[in-house]
Design an enzyme around this catalytic site. Structure first.
Site, PDB file in Angstrom:
ATOM      1  N   LEU A 125     -29.463 115.441  50.762  1.00  0.00           N
ATOM      2  CA  LEU A 125     -29.826 115.708  49.372  1.00  0.00           C
ATOM      3  C   LEU A 125     -30.421 114.445  48.737  1.00  0.00           C
ATOM      4  CD1 LEU A 125     -29.620 117.549  46.757  1.00  0.00           C
ATOM      5  CD2 LEU A 125     -27.338 116.576  46.419  1.00  0.00           C
ATOM      6  N   ILE A 157     -27.639 109.191  54.237  1.00  0.00           N
ATOM      7  CA  ILE A 157     -27.274 110.442  54.894  1.00  0.00           C
ATOM      8  C   ILE A 157     -26.237 110.157  55.989  1.00  0.00           C
ATOM      9  CG2 ILE A 157     -28.137 112.512  56.067  1.00  0.00           C
ATOM     10  CD1 ILE A 157     -29.251 111.939  53.135  1.00  0.00           C
ATOM     11  N   ILE A 336       0.626  92.921  47.241  1.00  0.00           N
ATOM     12  CA  ILE A 336       1.995  92.888  47.784  1.00  0.00           C
ATOM     13  C   ILE A 336       2.029  92.090  49.096  1.00  0.00           C
ATOM     14  CG2 ILE A 336       3.820  94.349  48.786  1.00  0.00           C
ATOM     15  CD1 ILE A 336       3.099  96.416  46.549  1.00  0.00           C
ATOM     16  N   GLU A 362     -20.652 111.845  46.956  1.00  0.00           N
ATOM     17  CA  GLU A 362     -20.439 113.232  46.487  1.00  0.00           C
ATOM     18  C   GLU A 362     -20.217 113.257  44.965  1.00  0.00           C
ATOM     19  OE1 GLU A 362     -18.789 116.207  48.887  1.00  0.00           O
ATOM     20  OE2 GLU A 362     -19.311 115.218  50.768  1.00  0.00           O
TER      21      GLU A 362
HETATM   22  N1  COS Z   1     -22.443 125.606  40.792  1.00  0.00           N
HETATM   23  C1  COS Z   1     -23.525 126.426  40.750  1.00  0.00           C
HETATM   24  N2  COS Z   1     -24.617 126.192  39.990  1.00  0.00           N
HETATM   25  C2  COS Z   1     -24.597 125.071  39.247  1.00  0.00           C
HETATM   26  C3  COS Z   1     -23.525 124.176  39.228  1.00  0.00           C
HETATM   27  C4  COS Z   1     -22.406 124.478  40.042  1.00  0.00           C
HETATM   28  N3  COS Z   1     -21.344 123.665  40.084  1.00  0.00           N
HETATM   29  N4  COS Z   1     -23.824 123.151  38.401  1.00  0.00           N
HETATM   30  C5  COS Z   1     -25.030 123.397  37.910  1.00  0.00           C
HETATM   31  N5  COS Z   1     -25.504 124.561  38.419  1.00  0.00           N
HETATM   32  C6  COS Z   1     -26.773 125.197  38.117  1.00  0.00           C
HETATM   33  C7  COS Z   1     -26.905 125.376  36.598  1.00  0.00           C
HETATM   34  O1  COS Z   1     -26.326 126.611  36.200  1.00  0.00           O
HETATM   35  C8  COS Z   1     -28.394 125.336  36.398  1.00  0.00           C
HETATM   36  O2  COS Z   1     -28.969 126.580  36.697  1.00  0.00           O
HETATM   37  P1  COS Z   1     -29.647 127.457  35.518  1.00  0.00           P
HETATM   38  O3  COS Z   1     -30.651 126.529  34.870  1.00  0.00           O
HETATM   39  O4  COS Z   1     -30.257 128.592  36.250  1.00  0.00           O
HETATM   40  O5  COS Z   1     -28.526 127.815  34.616  1.00  0.00           O
HETATM   41  C9  COS Z   1     -28.884 124.392  37.475  1.00  0.00           C
HETATM   42  O6  COS Z   1     -27.862 124.354  38.471  1.00  0.00           O
HETATM   43  C10 COS Z   1     -29.146 123.015  36.928  1.00  0.00           C
HETATM   44  O7  COS Z   1     -27.944 122.553  36.380  1.00  0.00           O
HETATM   45  P2  COS Z   1     -27.877 121.354  35.334  1.00  0.00           P
HETATM   46  O8  COS Z   1     -28.880 121.593  34.251  1.00  0.00           O
HETATM   47  O9  COS Z   1     -26.468 121.178  34.975  1.00  0.00           O
HETATM   48  O10 COS Z   1     -28.419 120.141  36.228  1.00  0.00           O
HETATM   49  P3  COS Z   1     -28.497 118.590  35.911  1.00  0.00           P
HETATM   50  O11 COS Z   1     -29.801 118.113  36.400  1.00  0.00           O
HETATM   51  O12 COS Z   1     -28.087 118.297  34.488  1.00  0.00           O
HETATM   52  O13 COS Z   1     -27.420 117.961  36.912  1.00  0.00           O
HETATM   53  C11 COS Z   1     -25.313 117.111  37.589  1.00  0.00           C
HETATM   54  C12 COS Z   1     -26.079 118.200  36.858  1.00  0.00           C
HETATM   55  C13 COS Z   1     -25.514 115.740  36.990  1.00  0.00           C
HETATM   56  C14 COS Z   1     -23.861 117.517  37.488  1.00  0.00           C
HETATM   57  C15 COS Z   1     -25.764 117.109  39.068  1.00  0.00           C
HETATM   58  O14 COS Z   1     -27.079 116.601  39.194  1.00  0.00           O
HETATM   59  C16 COS Z   1     -24.849 116.333  39.966  1.00  0.00           C
HETATM   60  O15 COS Z   1     -23.803 116.813  40.386  1.00  0.00           O
HETATM   61  N6  COS Z   1     -25.261 115.094  40.307  1.00  0.00           N
HETATM   62  C17 COS Z   1     -24.554 114.312  41.287  1.00  0.00           C
HETATM   63  C18 COS Z   1     -25.156 114.553  42.621  1.00  0.00           C
HETATM   64  C19 COS Z   1     -24.244 114.121  43.697  1.00  0.00           C
HETATM   65  O16 COS Z   1     -23.049 114.383  43.702  1.00  0.00           O
HETATM   66  N7  COS Z   1     -24.818 113.458  44.691  1.00  0.00           N
HETATM   67  C20 COS Z   1     -24.107 113.040  45.828  1.00  0.00           C
HETATM   68  C21 COS Z   1     -24.792 113.623  47.009  1.00  0.00           C
HETATM   69  S1  COS Z   1     -23.799 113.664  48.428  1.00  0.00           S
HETATM   70  S2  COS Z   1     -23.427 111.800  48.839  1.00  0.00           S
END
Ligand code: COS
Length: 387
Positions: A125, A157, A336, A362
């Site tokens: 991702l 990755i 400790i 994550e």
């Molecule tokens: N499950 C299902 N769908 C989800 C969801 C979830 N948990 N969270 C968001 N969505 C959906 C939303 O409903 C939205 O869809 P719709 O526009 O059709 O309603 C879409 O995804 C976009 O969501 P959102 O607008 O919340 O996206 P953002 O760009 O604001 O991002 C965060 C949200 C910041 C929470 C997200 O980008 C994130 O988790 N970032 C961290 C990434 C991460 O963990 N990276 C590590 C990779 S592995 S090392």
């Protein structure tokens, strides 16, 4: 409410503990110092069903529940968090989403080799410009005849250089920026070129690669779930994956506490064991309390997931608390141990190095707080996204 593990859960926990003690603990210091990915370990884990704990038997898994999987991650990570993350990414970030979102054909083709550990999984991702803002990714997939042509670069990755199956996210709608134009694809190792390996602070027995996909032409059936729904696949995958990382952090914290407790009961200063000093007692009391709290959050999140309940907020809370607990506890464990804790003679410095990344991957702790805040406030707008 029932705080007892079932017989099956206790058995798989004991199995994971046994294999960790026999196959991991004797080698972990060497893997860490040599930065060696223990390739030979994974067939052994696979033979015991530990590469597909929560995957149904009909798809080659052990058929256990999600909490059992979390117990396995906790036990493996207690011995070596590098092994923990390799199994976690393989299972909850690759095998489970293919099982959940795949067509019948995709499930029967890709899941059994993963669940049996014949192929390892990598989750692709993150990109250089798309970390916390995962929706900003630029890898592109364009329709080409009957299939897709994919190009792009990914970084951080896990396991990529050993993986046979990649879950990769690419932009299929070039006109729409952000999350809406992203799709998910199942790729093979020969679609991907590994371009680098990170030197890391810790988790030295895991590998973290950069990769490129160069005009790879893949068939139409490599699209996982619907076109332009990949961001949802990624988010749902991370909702479950974060519970696994929380379990990893819990395992590290437990290991640090166990080492510190034993040391405090042996080490003598001022004529008595340091465990008899209140300064050390209070540290250990706080550590034991925090670990208990983290464990309850982690197991509850796993239980919610297993029961088909919403678990995004609970998983984010579990990861946030468990990873920050691991960070604090590993530092306290070094304290400790005193000067010895700062040396390679004892494992606590490794726990300290390994714990840090659980607050980052994550989803960083800041992103977990954002997910929790959006959920408790009933807000979902992008205005909450961090800049
Ligand atoms: N499950 C299902 N769908 C989800 C969801 C979830 N948990 N969270 C968001 N969505 C959906 C939303 O409903 C939205 O869809 P719709 O526009 O059709 O309603 C879409 O995804 C976009 O969501 P959102 O607008 O919340 O996206 P953002 O760009 O604001 O991002 C965060 C949200 C910041 C929470 C997200 O980008 C994130 O988790 N970032 C961290 C990434 C991460 O963990 N990276 C590590 C990779 S592995 S090392």
């Amino acid at each position: 409410m029932d705080f007892q593990l079932t017989q099956d859960q206790r058995e798989i926990q004991a199995l994971a503990r046994e294999v960790a003690q026999a196959e991991i603990e004797p080698h972990v210091a060497e893997w860490d110092s040599e930065h060696r990915f223990p390739r030979e370990l994974y067939p052994k884990l696979a033979q015991l069903g530990l590469m597909g704990v929560c995957i149904p038997e009909e798809y080659g898994g052990a058929g256990a529940d999600f909490l059992s999987y979390v117990l396995v991650l906790e036990e493996l990570s207690r011995a070596d968090a590098g092994v923990g993350v390799t199994v976690a990414v393989h299972t909850s970030a690759v095998t489970l989403p293919i099982l959940t979102f795949g067509t019948d054909e995709q499930r029967s083709r890709f899941v059994p080799p993963l669940a049996r550990g014949e192929a390892m999984g990598a989750f692709a991702l993150t990109e250089a410009e798309a970390g916390s803002d995962a929706g900003a990714l630029r890898t592109r997939a364009d329709q080409d005849g009957d299939g897709w042509r994919i190009s792009g670069a990914k970084q951080f990755i896990s396991t990529a250089e050993h993986a046979g199956t990649f879950l990769l996210f690419a932009r299929t709608d070039q006109e729409t920026p952000g999350a809406a134009g992203i799709s998910s694809f199942i790729l093979d190792a020969d679609h991907v070129r590994v371009t680098g390996r990170e030197e890391k602070l810790g988790l030295n027995s895991s590998v973290t690669n950069s990769i490129v996909v160069e005009d790879a032409l893949v068939a139409r059936d490599r699209l996982l779930h619907d076109e332009n729904q990949g961001f949802r696949v990624a988010m749902a995958t991370l909702d479950a994956g974060r519970i696994g990382i929380a379990a990893q952090a819990l395992g590290i914290a437990q290991a640090a506490y166990d080492a510190a407790r034993s040391y405090a009961l042996e080490r003598r200063q001022f004529g008595k064991r340091i465990a008899e000093f209140q300064a050390i007692q209070w540290k250990l009391a706080d550590m034991a309390t925090e670990i208990d709290a983290a464990r309850l959050l982690v197991y509850r999140a796993a239980w919610l997931k297993e029961n088909g309940e919403p678990h995004g907020e609970a998983g984010a809370k579990a990861k946030l608390f468990a990873s920050e607990t691991a960070q604090r506890q590993t530092a306290e464990a070094i304290q400790i141990f005193g000067g010895y804790g700062f040396t390679k003679e004892f494992p606590v410095e490794r726990y300290f190095r390994d714990a840090k990344v659980t607050e980052i991957y994550e989803g960083t702790s800041e992103i977990q707080r954002l997910v929790i805040a959006r959920s408790i406030l009933g807000l979902t707008e992008r205005s909450f996204a961090v800049s």
